[in-house]
Design an enzyme around this catalytic site. Sequence first.
Site, PDB file in Angstrom:
ATOM      1  N   THR A   1       0.835  -1.218   0.000  1.00  0.00           N
ATOM      2  CA  THR A   1       0.000   0.000   0.000  1.00  0.00           C
ATOM      3  C   THR A   1       0.864   1.261   0.000  1.00  0.00           C
ATOM      4  OG1 THR A   1      -1.608  -1.196   1.310  1.00  0.00           O
ATOM      5  CG2 THR A   1      -1.896   1.164   1.212  1.00  0.00           C
ATOM      6  N   VAL A   2       1.783   1.371   0.981  1.00  0.00           N
ATOM      7  CA  VAL A   2       2.592   2.593   1.084  1.00  0.00           C
ATOM      8  C   VAL A   2       3.631   2.630  -0.034  1.00  0.00           C
ATOM      9  CG1 VAL A   2       4.060   4.002   2.582  1.00  0.00           C
ATOM     10  CG2 VAL A   2       2.233   2.624   3.589  1.00  0.00           C
TER      11      VAL A   2
ATOM     12  N   LYS B   1       7.040   1.297  12.423  1.00  0.00           N
ATOM     13  CA  LYS B   1       6.976   1.593  13.857  1.00  0.00           C
ATOM     14  C   LYS B   1       7.283   0.382  14.728  1.00  0.00           C
ATOM     15  CE  LYS B   1       3.014   1.053  11.698  1.00  0.00           C
ATOM     16  NZ  LYS B   1       1.683   1.500  11.500  1.00  0.00           N
TER      17      LYS B   1
ATOM     18  N   GLU C   1       9.650   9.702   9.642  1.00  0.00           N
ATOM     19  CA  GLU C   1       8.453  10.542   9.829  1.00  0.00           C
ATOM     20  C   GLU C   1       7.162   9.754   9.635  1.00  0.00           C
ATOM     21  OE1 GLU C   1       6.679  13.090  11.232  1.00  0.00           O
ATOM     22  OE2 GLU C   1       8.400  14.283  10.598  1.00  0.00           O
TER      23      GLU C   1
ATOM     24  N   ILE D   1       1.113  13.689   9.385  1.00  0.00           N
ATOM     25  CA  ILE D   1       1.395  14.766  10.357  1.00  0.00           C
ATOM     26  C   ILE D   1       2.915  14.848  10.582  1.00  0.00           C
ATOM     27  CG2 ILE D   1       1.010  15.600  12.720  1.00  0.00           C
ATOM     28  CD1 ILE D   1      -1.490  13.839  12.840  1.00  0.00           C
TER      29      ILE D   1
ATOM     30  N   GLY E   1      -7.085   0.515   3.084  1.00  0.00           N
ATOM     31  CA  GLY E   1      -5.626   0.440   3.236  1.00  0.00           C
ATOM     32  C   GLY E   1      -5.112   1.109   4.501  1.00  0.00           C
TER      33      GLY E   1
ATOM     34  N   ASP F   1      -0.169  -1.100  18.097  1.00  0.00           N
ATOM     35  CA  ASP F   1       0.378  -0.150  17.121  1.00  0.00           C
ATOM     36  C   ASP F   1       0.484   1.245  17.763  1.00  0.00           C
ATOM     37  OD1 ASP F   1       0.909   0.601  14.129  1.00  0.00           O
ATOM     38  OD2 ASP F   1      -0.660   1.979  14.756  1.00  0.00           O
TER      39      ASP F   1
ATOM     40  N   LYS G   1       3.962   3.507  18.584  1.00  0.00           N
ATOM     41  CA  LYS G   1       4.118   4.923  18.200  1.00  0.00           C
ATOM     42  C   LYS G   1       4.387   5.783  19.441  1.00  0.00           C
ATOM     43  CE  LYS G   1       1.222   4.327  14.109  1.00  0.00           C
ATOM     44  NZ  LYS G   1      -0.156   4.290  13.614  1.00  0.00           N
TER      45      LYS G   1
END
Length: 425
Positions: free
Chosen positions: A13-14, A102, A126, A133, A184, A198, A202
């Site tokens: 996806t990314v 992460k 990032e 963000i 996604g 998750d 983070k």
Amino acid sequence: MNQIRVAVAGCGTVGSHFIEVLRRNRYALKQKTGLSFDLVAAADIQAEKGNLLPGRFFRDARQLVKEPDIDIIVELIGGIHPAYELVKEAILSGKSVVTANKALLSQYGEELMNLAAENRVYIGFEASVGGAIPIIKTVRESFVGTSIKRLLAILNGTTNYILSRMTMEKMPFAAALKKAQEKGYAEANPALDLSGMDTAHKLGILVRYLFHKIISWEKIPVEGIENIDQKDIEFASQLGYRIKLLAVADRRLNSLQLAVFPALLPVNHLLAVVEDVYNAIYLEGDLIGRSLLYGQGAGGKAAASAVLADVTEIGMKLNQGGYAAIYWPQDKNLVLESADNFSSRSYLRFTAVDRPGVLARIAYLLGKNNISIASVIQKDQNPRQAVPIVMLTHEAREKSFSRALKEINSLDIIRKPTVRIRMVE
Ligand code: HSE
């Protein structure tokens, strides 16, 4: 060096969004930076992905390390292995790395950051927290001189999306999760999102830079949204609250309270209006006062935007030559506080038989454990069945809640385990 040669490991996806975004922005980036950012190689375990890409293609991402003409490897495989081995080998071979991983950083972040500094290469991450963000840049650079006292954040897009759908459309949990997956937003293993893990990964990454402390995410008390019932969302709404999965960090003098849990927020709270896939990070600090960062927290495009920002910044640093990195010493005096010492107001939902004296017995056990009741509602339902009794309490210690609920749940008038959700102001 007018060309920055980029390789992508992982075209999911990314990865696929990043490749597209890099191609589309190539001309704009050249105008803005004077540099040509070129995708020279990619890797993915699915061989078919290679047909769609320019440049060299490998099924084994670690082959990218052996290619001498790559400046930045973008790791978008996810999970810990083989991402850890790839990042480590890339650094040792003098390549900079950009990652959105992460889980990897929360386990091996410190080792990899130190290794990168020793080898005078960069790691950009990032995209690992808060999607689009710019939170990592903000906490590491913009807020470098601020002493942070409090963080309150929504850091997981999938769970926020699910809670929004359950609240606004009364959509069942499973259907909302399916939608989040189709869009996604969710991890390959969505249990990481739902369990709060998750969010804890983070939070651990942010704590390193906000409080100068390395905390293993496994030490953070974590509760997810798996047990959030539609009933609780509706009762919360009637009482003027929204339920959100929060990451919380509170600094006292030399101690730090960290936790991840679903919480009731008053509807007029800044974070209560953060809906769908959006994330928000609220910070309080000595110089900055109060600050709120808000934006899209998950999804291919949002993550690709953050990855591109890192690639561009690292490309510019590489082009300048030399090496510049901020060193982040640890605060040796800061200790993690035990969850037993936390205190909060709480929402309690009892499922009890409807007969005289029930409320008194519950209230007695709460009082005995130093928990004071702020308000009570009991809906008049079918008196022959068990009924929900909802209470909001004043602030009390964790220990008091666990003792009281254990005693109350063992009463013969209680038909289901009591639901407790913390309240945050
Ligand atoms: N699964 C993550 C989320 C992706 O839903 O927030 C972004 O880190």
